[in-house]
Design an enzyme around this catalytic site. Structure first.
Site, mmCIF file in Angstrom:
data_model
loop_
_atom_site.group_PDB
_atom_site.id
_atom_site.type_symbol
_atom_site.label_atom_id
_atom_site.label_comp_id
_atom_site.label_asym_id
_atom_site.label_seq_id
_atom_site.Cartn_x
_atom_site.Cartn_y
_atom_site.Cartn_z
ATOM 1 N N ASN A 82 52.540 33.803 47.361
ATOM 2 C CA ASN A 82 52.318 33.587 48.630
ATOM 3 C C ASN A 82 52.664 32.194 49.082
ATOM 4 O OD1 ASN A 82 50.588 32.872 50.810
ATOM 5 N ND2 ASN A 82 48.812 33.894 50.088
ATOM 6 N N HIS B 264 53.261 38.941 56.212
ATOM 7 C CA HIS B 264 52.503 38.142 55.306
ATOM 8 C C HIS B 264 51.988 38.598 53.946
ATOM 9 C CE1 HIS B 264 50.156 34.604 53.654
ATOM 10 N NE2 HIS B 264 49.030 35.021 53.629
ATOM 11 N N CYS C 66 47.245 30.750 56.156
ATOM 12 C CA CYS C 66 47.933 31.881 56.107
ATOM 13 C C CYS C 66 48.900 32.862 57.626
ATOM 14 C CB CYS C 66 47.457 33.126 55.727
ATOM 15 S SG CYS C 66 46.684 32.536 54.020
HETATM 16 O O1 UT7 Z 1 46.668 34.321 51.428
HETATM 17 C C1 UT7 Z 1 45.743 34.689 52.136
HETATM 18 C C2 UT7 Z 1 44.682 35.548 51.710
HETATM 19 N N1 UT7 Z 1 45.065 35.874 50.486
HETATM 20 C C3 UT7 Z 1 44.033 36.753 49.854
HETATM 21 O O2 UT7 Z 1 44.322 38.176 50.261
HETATM 22 C C4 UT7 Z 1 44.145 37.642 48.166
HETATM 23 C C5 UT7 Z 1 42.800 38.688 48.223
HETATM 24 N N2 UT7 Z 1 42.653 38.850 46.598
HETATM 25 C C6 UT7 Z 1 43.751 38.606 45.682
HETATM 26 O O3 UT7 Z 1 44.637 39.700 45.856
HETATM 27 C C7 UT7 Z 1 42.964 39.429 44.858
HETATM 28 O O4 UT7 Z 1 41.477 39.856 44.710
HETATM 29 C C8 UT7 Z 1 43.199 38.623 43.244
HETATM 30 C C9 UT7 Z 1 44.864 39.193 43.071
HETATM 31 C C10 UT7 Z 1 42.974 37.040 43.857
HETATM 32 C C11 UT7 Z 1 42.025 38.293 42.517
HETATM 33 O O5 UT7 Z 1 42.011 40.002 41.918
HETATM 34 P P1 UT7 Z 1 41.385 40.887 41.620
HETATM 35 O O6 UT7 Z 1 41.284 42.191 41.043
HETATM 36 O O7 UT7 Z 1 40.143 40.615 42.706
HETATM 37 O O8 UT7 Z 1 40.430 39.916 40.605
HETATM 38 P P2 UT7 Z 1 39.133 38.874 39.949
HETATM 39 O O9 UT7 Z 1 39.391 38.008 41.091
HETATM 40 O O10 UT7 Z 1 38.067 40.663 40.638
HETATM 41 O O11 UT7 Z 1 39.100 38.996 37.963
HETATM 42 C C12 UT7 Z 1 39.404 40.020 37.769
HETATM 43 C C13 UT7 Z 1 39.411 39.209 35.712
HETATM 44 C C14 UT7 Z 1 37.803 38.458 35.741
HETATM 45 O O12 UT7 Z 1 37.818 38.341 34.448
HETATM 46 P P3 UT7 Z 1 36.401 39.419 34.098
HETATM 47 O O13 UT7 Z 1 35.603 38.871 35.047
HETATM 48 O O14 UT7 Z 1 36.705 40.955 34.484
HETATM 49 O O15 UT7 Z 1 36.369 39.521 32.705
HETATM 50 C C15 UT7 Z 1 38.696 36.628 35.589
HETATM 51 O O16 UT7 Z 1 38.057 36.041 35.272
HETATM 52 O O17 UT7 Z 1 40.348 39.162 35.976
HETATM 53 C C16 UT7 Z 1 40.493 37.449 35.927
HETATM 54 N N3 UT7 Z 1 41.459 36.645 35.751
HETATM 55 C C17 UT7 Z 1 42.908 36.560 35.694
HETATM 56 N N4 UT7 Z 1 43.363 37.427 34.399
HETATM 57 C C18 UT7 Z 1 44.332 36.367 33.669
HETATM 58 C C19 UT7 Z 1 41.661 35.410 37.112
HETATM 59 N N5 UT7 Z 1 42.351 35.384 37.241
HETATM 60 C C20 UT7 Z 1 43.530 35.811 35.894
HETATM 61 C C21 UT7 Z 1 44.345 35.630 36.041
HETATM 62 N N6 UT7 Z 1 45.092 35.890 34.773
HETATM 63 N N7 UT7 Z 1 45.491 34.217 36.578
#
Ligand code: UT7
Length: 338
Positions: free
Chosen positions: A295, A265, A115
């Site tokens: 992204n 980014h 990135c």
């Molecule tokens: O470009 C390089 C740098 N990258 C970044 O800066 C990305 C940084 N991270 C993020 O943007 C976020 O962490 C994400 C957008 C990737 C994820 O969001 P989050 O709020 O951290 O969600 P999470 O991974 O903690 O997941 C929360 C819940 C989980 O379910 P439970 O365990 O709470 O029941 C996941 O299984 O959301 C679920 N989940 C989804 N649900 C529907 C994860 N992905 C999805 C999805 N659709 N695509």
């Protein structure tokens, strides 16, 4: 002492639009979750078998940047290509661009900083120009993610975020030190290398021979899909983005209010909004297009910079800040006077 400045910008994205609803048909996800957590509404996915490879998209963006720079392709002295999704394991895509554009035998360098790749590449170009070694440098950021993602529910936390596309810039030597790149700031923290990574194929943990053996045995190996510890990456991103923007401002005796345009980014709209709030910037001082492209890693800054410039949002004399954070971890900023 020379300075370097951007004199041409271009971008290219595949025609194929994939909406959140489209993804919800192939995995357990939904438009509301994706928009709420990331801001993304749709992204572009390259169609297999077309010219839209990583180098192919890079070439298309580069042609536009070169034309807008008003130079001939043979005036280019050096090529820098940033990507995490090269066409081949080796050689890198820099030489493919040299071939496709039929540029004479100038050097071509590949940057592997994910990135932060475009920010690193611009910094390298700036140093080569400042020392007088090269006059015109073509810098490309291009990614083709879609063919390498885990498009099942298992991979949804990563796969819904990424998109394909390319952006390019031509930098040239200038003797006018009131404009151009003022400074660049690069950082890394390898202790978090595996927190956002694609382990295989590689010669460290998953050798190609091992993968093939496991495939023959019918075993599934997910190490060739990208992995991201999302929340950990998010927490580090907001801190490092802020630090490295501030570092650039301080180096140049600038204040937050001096920023005319911040191009972050495009990792997550929530990260960009956090930074915007922290620096007290208005909506017209931060450019975001993650809603439309997702992204695109090394391509995200040059695509956004090109669009902001095309839309007349960057004017001569403006203070423009590029900032990135991502896998490595790596992060960086570039401060420019347009
Ligand atoms: O470009 C390089 C740098 N990258 C970044 O800066 C990305 C940084 N991270 C993020 O943007 C976020 O962490 C994400 C957008 C990737 C994820 O969001 P989050 O709020 O951290 O969600 P999470 O991974 O903690 O997941 C929360 C819940 C989980 O379910 P439970 O365990 O709470 O029941 C996941 O299984 O959301 C679920 N989940 C989804 N649900 C529907 C994860 N992905 C999805 C999805 N659709 N695509």
């Amino acid at each position: 002492m020379y300075t370097s400045r951007i004199i041409g910008l271009g971008h290219y994205v595949p025609d194929n639009v994939v909406t959140n609803d489209d993804l919800s048909k192939i995995m357990d996800t939904n438009d509301a979750w994706i928009q709420e957590r990331t801001g993304i509404k749709e992204r572009r996915f390259a169609v297999k078998g077309t010219e839209d490879t990583t180098s192919g998209m890079g070439v298309k963006a580069a042609k536009i940047a070169i034309e807008r720079a008003g130079i001939d392709k043979d005036d280019i002295d050096f090529i820098i290509f940033a990507t995490l999704s090269p066409d081949y394991y080796f050689p890198g895509p820099g030489v493919m661009v040299q071939k496709e554009l039929d540029i004479k035998t100038v050097g071509a360098l590949d940057v592997r900083n994910q990135c932060s790749g475009f920010v690193y590449a611009i910094s390298v170009a700036d140093q080569f120009i400042k020392t007088g070694m090269y006059k015109n440098i073509l810098v490309i950021g291009s990614e083709l993610h879609s063919h390498g993602l885990d498009m099942t529910t298992r991979g949804r936390a990563v796969s819904v975020i990424f998109g394909d596309g390319a952006g390019a810039a031509v930098l040239t030597r200038s003797e006018d030190d009131s404009r151009g790149i003022l400074s660049s700031h690069l950082h890394s923290q390898g202790e978090h290398a595996e927190e956002l990574s694609l382990i295989a194929p590689g010669m460290g943990k998953r050798w190609v021979n091992d993968i093939i053996k496991d495939l023959d045995n019918g075993e599934e190996d997910t190490s060739y899909f990208p992995y991201m510890n999302g929340q950990f990456v998010f927490k580090n991103a907001v801190v490092r983005f802020s630090e490295v923007i501030m570092e650039g401002l301080l180096k140049n005796g600038l204040k937050k209010e001096d920023i005319d345009m911040l191009i972050p980014h495009q990792a997550n709209l929530r990260i960009a909004q956090f930074i915007q709030k922290k620096f007290g910037l208005g909506d017209d001082q931060v450019y975001n297009n993650i809603m439309r492209y997702g992204n695109t890693t090394a391509a995200s800054i040059p695509i956004a910079l090109t669009e902001a410039w095309e839309e007349g949002k960057i004017k001569e004399g403006d203070t423009v800040v590029l900032a990135a954070f991502g896998s490595g971890f790596t992060w960086g900023s570039v401060i420019m006077k347009w």
